[in-house]
Scaffold this motif. Structure first.
Motif, mmCIF file in Angstrom:
data_model
loop_
_atom_site.group_PDB
_atom_site.id
_atom_site.type_symbol
_atom_site.label_atom_id
_atom_site.label_comp_id
_atom_site.label_asym_id
_atom_site.label_seq_id
_atom_site.Cartn_x
_atom_site.Cartn_y
_atom_site.Cartn_z
ATOM 1 N N MET A 47 0.824 -1.198 0.000
ATOM 2 C CA MET A 47 0.000 0.000 0.000
ATOM 3 C C MET A 47 0.862 1.252 0.000
ATOM 4 S SD MET A 47 -2.950 0.631 2.870
ATOM 5 C CE MET A 47 -4.145 -0.665 2.612
ATOM 6 N N ARG A 48 0.393 2.239 -0.748
ATOM 7 C CA ARG A 48 1.067 3.537 -0.672
ATOM 8 C C ARG A 48 0.090 4.560 -0.130
ATOM 9 N NH1 ARG A 48 -0.246 7.017 -5.516
ATOM 10 N NH2 ARG A 48 -0.357 5.574 -7.258
ATOM 11 N N ILE A 49 0.570 5.330 0.818
ATOM 12 C CA ILE A 49 -0.261 6.331 1.469
ATOM 13 C C ILE A 49 0.334 7.700 1.149
ATOM 14 C CG2 ILE A 49 -1.031 7.201 3.717
ATOM 15 C CD1 ILE A 49 -0.676 4.204 4.676
ATOM 16 N N THR A 50 -0.449 8.509 0.459
ATOM 17 C CA THR A 50 0.070 9.820 0.074
ATOM 18 C C THR A 50 -0.855 10.920 0.586
ATOM 19 O OG1 THR A 50 -1.079 9.556 -2.040
ATOM 20 C CG2 THR A 50 1.257 9.033 -2.014
ATOM 21 N N GLY A 51 -0.334 12.113 0.615
ATOM 22 C CA GLY A 51 -1.125 13.262 1.046
ATOM 23 C C GLY A 51 -0.196 14.422 1.324
ATOM 24 N N LEU A 52 -0.814 15.545 1.631
ATOM 25 C CA LEU A 52 -0.014 16.722 1.949
ATOM 26 C C LEU A 52 0.584 16.572 3.345
ATOM 27 C CD1 LEU A 52 -2.520 19.429 0.674
ATOM 28 C CD2 LEU A 52 -0.432 18.624 -0.458
ATOM 29 N N ASP A 152 11.890 11.258 0.643
ATOM 30 C CA ASP A 152 13.300 11.543 0.916
ATOM 31 C C ASP A 152 14.189 10.309 0.779
ATOM 32 O OD1 ASP A 152 12.574 14.132 1.541
ATOM 33 O OD2 ASP A 152 12.389 13.733 3.687
ATOM 34 N N ALA A 153 13.585 9.189 0.404
ATOM 35 C CA ALA A 153 14.343 7.928 0.385
ATOM 36 C C ALA A 153 15.293 7.871 -0.802
ATOM 37 C CB ALA A 153 13.376 6.750 0.325
ATOM 38 N N SER A 154 16.337 7.071 -0.641
ATOM 39 C CA SER A 154 17.237 6.850 -1.767
ATOM 40 C C SER A 154 16.509 5.932 -2.759
ATOM 41 C CB SER A 154 18.543 6.211 -1.287
ATOM 42 O OG SER A 154 18.782 4.987 -1.949
ATOM 43 N N TYR A 155 16.580 6.333 -3.997
ATOM 44 C CA TYR A 155 15.893 5.607 -5.049
ATOM 45 C C TYR A 155 16.400 4.162 -5.145
ATOM 46 C CZ TYR A 155 14.582 4.235 -9.671
ATOM 47 O OH TYR A 155 14.090 3.531 -10.714
ATOM 48 N N THR A 183 2.598 13.442 -1.632
ATOM 49 C CA THR A 183 2.107 12.931 -2.917
ATOM 50 C C THR A 183 3.081 13.144 -4.075
ATOM 51 O OG1 THR A 183 -0.095 13.485 -2.120
ATOM 52 C CG2 THR A 183 0.103 12.897 -4.448
ATOM 53 N N THR A 184 3.518 14.384 -4.281
ATOM 54 C CA THR A 184 4.362 14.655 -5.456
ATOM 55 C C THR A 184 5.671 13.874 -5.401
ATOM 56 O OG1 THR A 184 5.128 16.606 -4.274
ATOM 57 C CG2 THR A 184 3.469 16.961 -5.982
ATOM 58 N N GLY A 185 6.258 13.796 -4.205
ATOM 59 C CA GLY A 185 7.522 13.071 -4.042
ATOM 60 C C GLY A 185 7.360 11.587 -4.328
ATOM 61 N N VAL A 186 6.239 11.029 -3.887
ATOM 62 C CA VAL A 186 5.999 9.598 -4.098
ATOM 63 C C VAL A 186 5.779 9.322 -5.581
ATOM 64 C CG1 VAL A 186 4.453 7.669 -3.577
ATOM 65 C CG2 VAL A 186 5.063 9.285 -1.779
ATOM 66 N N LEU A 187 5.043 10.213 -6.254
ATOM 67 C CA LEU A 187 4.808 10.019 -7.686
ATOM 68 C C LEU A 187 6.114 10.112 -8.464
ATOM 69 C CD1 LEU A 187 1.390 11.870 -8.154
ATOM 70 C CD2 LEU A 187 1.834 9.416 -7.845
ATOM 71 N N ASP A 188 6.992 11.021 -8.063
ATOM 72 C CA ASP A 188 8.312 11.120 -8.701
ATOM 73 C C ASP A 188 9.061 9.806 -8.558
ATOM 74 O OD1 ASP A 188 7.929 13.676 -9.457
ATOM 75 O OD2 ASP A 188 9.174 14.603 -7.896
ATOM 76 N N LEU A 189 9.025 9.264 -7.357
ATOM 77 C CA LEU A 189 9.731 8.007 -7.089
ATOM 78 C C LEU A 189 9.184 6.885 -7.968
ATOM 79 C CD1 LEU A 189 11.617 6.485 -4.811
ATOM 80 C CD2 LEU A 189 9.392 5.694 -4.019
ATOM 81 N N LEU A 190 7.862 6.821 -8.062
ATOM 82 C CA LEU A 190 7.235 5.729 -8.814
ATOM 83 C C LEU A 190 7.478 5.827 -10.316
ATOM 84 C CD1 LEU A 190 3.842 5.325 -6.932
ATOM 85 C CD2 LEU A 190 5.915 3.980 -6.680
ATOM 86 N N ASN A 191 7.862 7.000 -10.752
ATOM 87 C CA ASN A 191 8.158 7.175 -12.171
ATOM 88 C C ASN A 191 9.487 6.577 -12.581
ATOM 89 O OD1 ASN A 191 5.964 8.315 -13.378
ATOM 90 N ND2 ASN A 191 6.448 10.361 -12.596
ATOM 91 N N GLY A 192 10.306 6.292 -11.581
ATOM 92 C CA GLY A 192 11.640 5.778 -11.891
ATOM 93 C C GLY A 192 11.596 4.371 -12.450
ATOM 94 N N GLU A 193 12.617 4.045 -13.191
ATOM 95 C CA GLU A 193 12.720 2.687 -13.723
ATOM 96 C C GLU A 193 13.161 1.744 -12.614
ATOM 97 O OE1 GLU A 193 15.282 2.347 -17.170
ATOM 98 O OE2 GLU A 193 14.432 4.251 -17.871
ATOM 99 N N LEU A 198 6.458 -1.257 -7.433
ATOM 100 C CA LEU A 198 5.801 -0.418 -6.426
ATOM 101 C C LEU A 198 4.581 0.308 -6.974
ATOM 102 C CD1 LEU A 198 8.775 1.163 -4.433
ATOM 103 C CD2 LEU A 198 7.347 -0.793 -3.833
ATOM 104 N N ARG A 199 4.500 0.408 -8.300
ATOM 105 C CA ARG A 199 3.322 1.078 -8.891
ATOM 106 C C ARG A 199 2.061 0.257 -8.699
ATOM 107 N NH1 ARG A 199 6.073 2.244 -14.473
ATOM 108 N NH2 ARG A 199 7.900 3.328 -13.676
ATOM 109 N N ARG A 200 2.257 -1.020 -8.384
ATOM 110 C CA ARG A 200 1.087 -1.868 -8.139
ATOM 111 C C ARG A 200 0.459 -1.611 -6.782
ATOM 112 N NH1 ARG A 200 2.914 -7.857 -8.659
ATOM 113 N NH2 ARG A 200 4.388 -7.637 -10.362
#
Ligand SMILES: Nc1ncnc2c1ncn2[C@@H]1O[C@H](COP(=O)(O)OP(=O)(O)OP(=O)(O)O)[C@@H](O)[C@H]1O
Ligand SMILES: [Mg+2]
Length: 239
Positions: A47-52, A152-155, A183-193, A198-200
């Motif tokens: 599960m991913r939990i996002t928000g402001l 803030d995590a290392s990719y 939210t924005t940080g998590v979406l950036d992370l999920l965009n990585g190859e 984790l996108r699931r």
């Protein structure tokens, strides 16, 4: 003189503590509990939990971890602000359950590149996670990893964790991974190859809590404390 009533504030927020009442989170909590019951591979074990900022991510993560712990799972909580893999490994090395099962987990090797996810560290992490998860599953328990401040995590470290968890799920082991962040940080992370797995993750975006729900929870809490609030005051308090 009658003794003054001692009033306990049921809403008092204590830094880092779960408030006594979690408003508006029944759905996520039910989903998560369902996932624990359903067994390996259940979608809400990832599960991913996002928000402001301040939307309640940390509190929810803590609550879900507590639920898993109550069911006998080993729960490891880490933050993207620390070296993730080393911290998980260290907590597993000190875990009383694993120790009582006589599962020996070595402490992470501290090296300058540990947080960069060097190949040796990655292998060692994967082996540790595998050993811990298999042993816990065999004994009717499971392993839940929660990662807060994931923006803030290392990719590389998130990729290592994701790969290892995916591998355990494929093996039908009892493992769960919850990650939370802005939210924005998590979406950036999920965009990585390399992190596609984790996108699931089941997405829970924490919006602000509806006023009626706040009002309902306020009334319940106040009345459970033996006090009373009238409708106007309640509407005002719930804002
Ligand atoms: N569902 C809830 N019901 C009642 N109070 C809540 C709820 N969720 C969070 N709170 C309260 O809101 C405050 C912020 O919560 P929390 O620290 O979990 O937010 P956060 O999303 O992790 O913030 P940040 O992004 O800054 O880390 C805390 O004081 C917490 O007690
Ligand atoms: Mg937080």
């Amino acid at each position: 003189m009658p003794k003054p009533l001692k009033l306990i504030n049921p809403f008092k927020p204590t830094a880092g503590m779960t408030p006594p009442v979690l408003i508006g989170r029944e759905g996520v909590i039910d989903d998560f509990v369902d996932g624990l019951d359903k067994g390996p591979g259940a979608p809400s074990r990832l599960m991913r939990i996002t928000g402001l900022g301040g939307s309640g991510k940390t509190v929810l993560l803590t609550q879900l971890g507590d639920i898993a712990a109550d069911r006998g799972w080993t729960v490891v909580n880490v933050s993207g602000r620390e070296p993730l893999c080393a911290s998980i490994q260290e907590q597993l090395a000190h875990d009383t359950r694993l120790r009582s099962l006589d599962i020996k987990i070595s402490l992470p090797v501290v090296s300058a590149e540990a947080h960069l996810g060097g190949a040796a560290e990655e292998l060692s992490f994967r082996e540790v996670l595998t050993r811990a998860t298999r042993s816990l599953t065999k004994h009717g328990s499971g392993l839940l990893i929660t990662v807060d401040e994931v923006q803030d995590a290392s990719y590389e470290e998130m990729a290592t964790i994701a790969t290892s968890v995916q591998y355990m799920i494929r093996e039908q082991q009892d493992i769960g991974l919850l990650f939370a962040g802005i939210t924005t940080g998590v979406l950036d992370l999920l965009n990585g190859e390399g992190i596609t797995f984790l996108r699931r993750a089941k997405a829970e975006e924490l919006a602000s809590i509806p006023t009626e729900e706040v009002a309902r929870a306020l009334r319940k809490t106040i009345e459970a404390s033996g006090l009373h609030i009238d409708d106007d005051a309640l509407a005002y308090a719930a804002g």
